[in-house]
Design an enzyme around this catalytic site. Structure first.
Site, PDB file in Angstrom:
ATOM      1  CE  LYS A 193      -4.589   0.621   0.126  1.00 29.02           C
ATOM      2  NZ  LYS A 193      -5.414  -0.373  -0.313  1.00 29.02           N
TER       3      LYS A 193
HETATM    4  P1  NAD Z   1     -12.767   7.458  -2.984  1.00 30.00           P
HETATM    5  O1  NAD Z   1     -11.823   8.417  -2.648  1.00 30.00           O
HETATM    6  O2  NAD Z   1     -13.173   7.421  -4.200  1.00 30.00           O
HETATM    7  O3  NAD Z   1     -14.140   8.049  -1.886  1.00 30.00           O
HETATM    8  C1  NAD Z   1     -13.934   7.885  -0.638  1.00 30.00           C
HETATM    9  C2  NAD Z   1     -15.352   8.507  -0.097  1.00 30.00           C
HETATM   10  O4  NAD Z   1     -15.385   8.306   1.093  1.00 30.00           O
HETATM   11  C3  NAD Z   1     -15.496   9.998  -0.525  1.00 30.00           C
HETATM   12  O5  NAD Z   1     -16.936  10.004  -0.864  1.00 30.00           O
HETATM   13  C4  NAD Z   1     -15.304  10.671   0.927  1.00 30.00           C
HETATM   14  O6  NAD Z   1     -15.883  12.006   0.610  1.00 30.00           O
HETATM   15  C5  NAD Z   1     -15.652   9.830   1.794  1.00 30.00           C
HETATM   16  N1  NAD Z   1     -15.238  10.198   2.822  1.00 30.00           N
HETATM   17  C6  NAD Z   1     -14.081  10.315   3.359  1.00 30.00           C
HETATM   18  N2  NAD Z   1     -13.912  10.685   4.583  1.00 30.00           N
HETATM   19  C7  NAD Z   1     -15.257  10.311   5.145  1.00 30.00           C
HETATM   20  C8  NAD Z   1     -15.697  10.333   6.486  1.00 30.00           C
HETATM   21  N3  NAD Z   1     -14.834  10.838   7.575  1.00 30.00           N
HETATM   22  N4  NAD Z   1     -16.889  10.038   6.720  1.00 30.00           N
HETATM   23  C9  NAD Z   1     -17.653   9.524   5.604  1.00 30.00           C
HETATM   24  N5  NAD Z   1     -17.155   9.691   4.430  1.00 30.00           N
HETATM   25  C10 NAD Z   1     -16.104   9.804   4.248  1.00 30.00           C
HETATM   26  O7  NAD Z   1     -12.156   6.097  -2.342  1.00 30.00           O
HETATM   27  P2  NAD Z   1     -12.607   4.597  -2.688  1.00 30.00           P
HETATM   28  O8  NAD Z   1     -11.522   3.989  -3.764  1.00 30.00           O
HETATM   29  O9  NAD Z   1     -13.661   4.662  -2.645  1.00 30.00           O
HETATM   30  O10 NAD Z   1     -12.174   4.021  -1.317  1.00 30.00           O
HETATM   31  C11 NAD Z   1     -13.001   3.715  -0.146  1.00 30.00           C
HETATM   32  C12 NAD Z   1     -12.613   2.408   0.476  1.00 30.00           C
HETATM   33  O11 NAD Z   1     -12.617   1.676  -0.197  1.00 30.00           O
HETATM   34  C13 NAD Z   1     -11.224   2.751   1.243  1.00 30.00           C
HETATM   35  O12 NAD Z   1     -11.336   1.992   2.319  1.00 30.00           O
HETATM   36  C14 NAD Z   1     -10.414   1.888   0.348  1.00 30.00           C
HETATM   37  O13 NAD Z   1      -9.242   1.467   0.776  1.00 30.00           O
HETATM   38  C15 NAD Z   1     -11.421   0.878  -0.223  1.00 30.00           C
HETATM   39  N6  NAD Z   1     -11.033  -0.044  -1.477  1.00 30.00           N
HETATM   40  C16 NAD Z   1     -11.096   0.635  -2.395  1.00 30.00           C
HETATM   41  C17 NAD Z   1     -10.756  -0.161  -3.875  1.00 30.00           C
HETATM   42  C18 NAD Z   1     -10.792   0.749  -5.038  1.00 30.00           C
HETATM   43  O14 NAD Z   1     -10.655   0.135  -5.972  1.00 30.00           O
HETATM   44  N7  NAD Z   1     -10.750   2.103  -5.145  1.00 30.00           N
HETATM   45  C19 NAD Z   1     -10.707  -1.425  -3.683  1.00 30.00           C
HETATM   46  C20 NAD Z   1     -10.754  -1.968  -2.532  1.00 30.00           C
HETATM   47  C21 NAD Z   1     -11.067  -1.343  -1.186  1.00 30.00           C
END
Ligand code: NAD
Length: 422
Positions: A111
């Site tokens: 990561k």
């Molecule tokens: P992103 O940046 O696209 O979206 C994150 C979202 O969370 C945004 O809407 C943001 O405003 C919101 N957010 C941030 N802080 C917050 C808070 N304190 N309370 C509520 N909402 C909040 O990120 P993403 O890629 O969608 O990732 C989200 C989660 O999924 C993370 O834990 C990431 O590790 C996990 N994840 C992502 C992927 C991927 O392919 N992008 C794969 C596996 C896991």
């Protein structure tokens, strides 16, 4: 659980270690193999000087942690967030190791993180930061070494700049170094949707096991970014009612249902859900405690805690985010016995599975249709679900522990069989 004293010390790293120890106990792993399997293999800490639009130079701290490189190149996203820490990145890298192993990918776990509030940056500043990060870690990554991808705060455009920077470093187009790229630059069809699609696939599969129909399903999703919004779209298309969504500015709740496409258009135009009129405004904390069938935390770690776990009013938790449930909250949910939980390493594995497909397509320069991608994705998700459910029965443990037992056992076996050098 014993405190782990390392440079990664933090509540979230401790959470990952406690989860690991619980699974390692079931596996009866000896101390030597346990420490070798648990601790991150190596990390790089760099500082990134970036010229800002007003001429000032700002420097940003950044990390790349490679947790496991024994079973293939390391794999894991890059997070841009003002609160990111080395310990958090290490925990996320550890979870990547178990996730890749659980679903049978030929990757280790890694990561990356940059301590920055990217929302406040101009496009030019963001590009210079993204390029500088890759320049600083260029010798630490590569298609056969460590393959980054998007995570919180990064997206396809950031991946494009990063791939371009790495390609300039090695002197030729090398798309296999990064996944989650735009399709025009070797990205895979279906990668953008993949994580949310997988979250929705598992949610539908477990609801079906419980005998709950789409028309009887209400869904609350915390985090409306890549994962949360794609999961919302897929569950909405299935016939479930999305009654709550949120982002960093707050939450919207509407028991009659939220128009997901309308909310997405608003968030894209306004850069957040702030001011969206599709329902009542709540705080993120209040949203988690509203009655619903499915609660899908899709934002950050440690939001389901000892404090709110007793108050949850859902039937199923679908962990789109990594690490959203603390170790203590897990114990409360197990004791309650009325909530099923799909753990992160299983629930959000669709993202890294399609990242693997993207890497394969880049290596062979032969590209698949979206239908092929989803068909192969669903097969791998079904296989992982079946093996987790079987292991859960075998060890009479939680679904999280059974997923971790499977993921950890394969990594530990590979390490034991490789032996030590020299
Ligand atoms: P992103 O940046 O696209 O979206 C994150 C979202 O969370 C945004 O809407 C943001 O405003 C919101 N957010 C941030 N802080 C917050 C808070 N304190 N309370 C509520 N909402 C909040 O990120 P993403 O890629 O969608 O990732 C989200 C989660 O999924 C993370 O834990 C990431 O590790 C996990 N994840 C992502 C992927 C991927 O392919 N992008 C794969 C596996 C896991």
């Amino acid at each position: 659980m014993a405190l782990t004293n390392t440079i990664y010390n933090s509540p979230v790293f401790q959470q990952a270690c406690d989860q690991f120890d619980q699974a390692a106990d079931i596996l009866g792993m000896d101390q030597g193999l346990r420490e070798r399997t648990k601790q991150p293999r190596r990390c790089l800490i760099v500082r990134l000087p970036v010229r800002m639009d007003d001429g000032r130079i700002e420097t940003f701290e950044a990390y790349r942690v490679q947790h496991n490189i024994s079973t293939g190149p390391a794999k894991g996203g890059i997070r841009f967030h003002h609160d990111v820490t080395l310990g958090e990145v290490a925990a996320l890298a550890m979870w990547m190791s178990w996730k890749c192993s659980l679903v049978g990918l030929p990757f280790g776990g890694a990561k990356g993180g940059v301590v920055v509030n990217a929302r406040d940056m101009s496009t030019g500043e963001l590009e210079r930061l993204s390029r500088r990060y890759i320049q600083e870690i260029a010798t630490f990554i590569g298609p056969n070494l460590d393959i980054p991808a998007p995570d919180v705060g990064t997206n396809e455009q950031v991946m494009a700049w990063m791939m371009d920077t790495y390609s300039n470093h090695v002197g030729h187009y090398d798309p296999g170094v990064i996944t989650g790229k735009p399709v025009a630059l070797g990205g895979s069809l279906g990668r953008r949707e993949a994580t949310g699609e997988g979250v929705a696939w598992f949610t539908k599969a477990y609801l079906t096991d419980l005998g709950i129909k789409p028309a009887d399903t209400t869904v609350i999703i915390q985090g409306f970014g890549n994962v949360g919004s794609e999961a919302a779209l897929a569950l909405d298309a299935w016939g479930a009612k999305i009654i709550g969504i949120s982002d960093f500015t707050g939450a919207i709740h509407n028991s009659k249902g939220i128009n997901v496409r309308d909310a997405l258009a608003y968030a894209a135009a306004n850069k957040s859900l702030d001011g969206y009129k599709g329902g009542d405004a709540l705080t993120n904390e209040q949203l988690l405690e509203q009655p619903c069938t499915v609660l899908a935390p899709c934002a950050l770690e440690r939001v389901i805690t000892e404090q709110n776990a007793p108050k949850l009013k859902c039937r199923l938790i679908a962990e789109g985010a990594n690490g959203p449930t603390t170790y203590e909250a897990d114990r409360i949910i197990e004791q309650r016995g009325d909530i099923e939980l799909i753990p992160d390493v299983l629930c959000n594995s669709g993202g890294v599975i399609v990242s693997y497909f993207e890497w394969l397509q880049n290596q062979s320069a032969y590209y698949w249709s979206k239908e092929e991608v989803f068909e192969k994705l669903h097969k791998m998700l079904a296989k992982a679900k079946a093996s987790v459910d079987e292991t859960k029965k075998k060890f009479n443990c939680s679904r999280r522990t059974s997923a971790l037992v499977l993921g950890i056992a394969r990594v530990a076996e590979a390490k034991a069989k490789r032996g030590l050098f020299p």
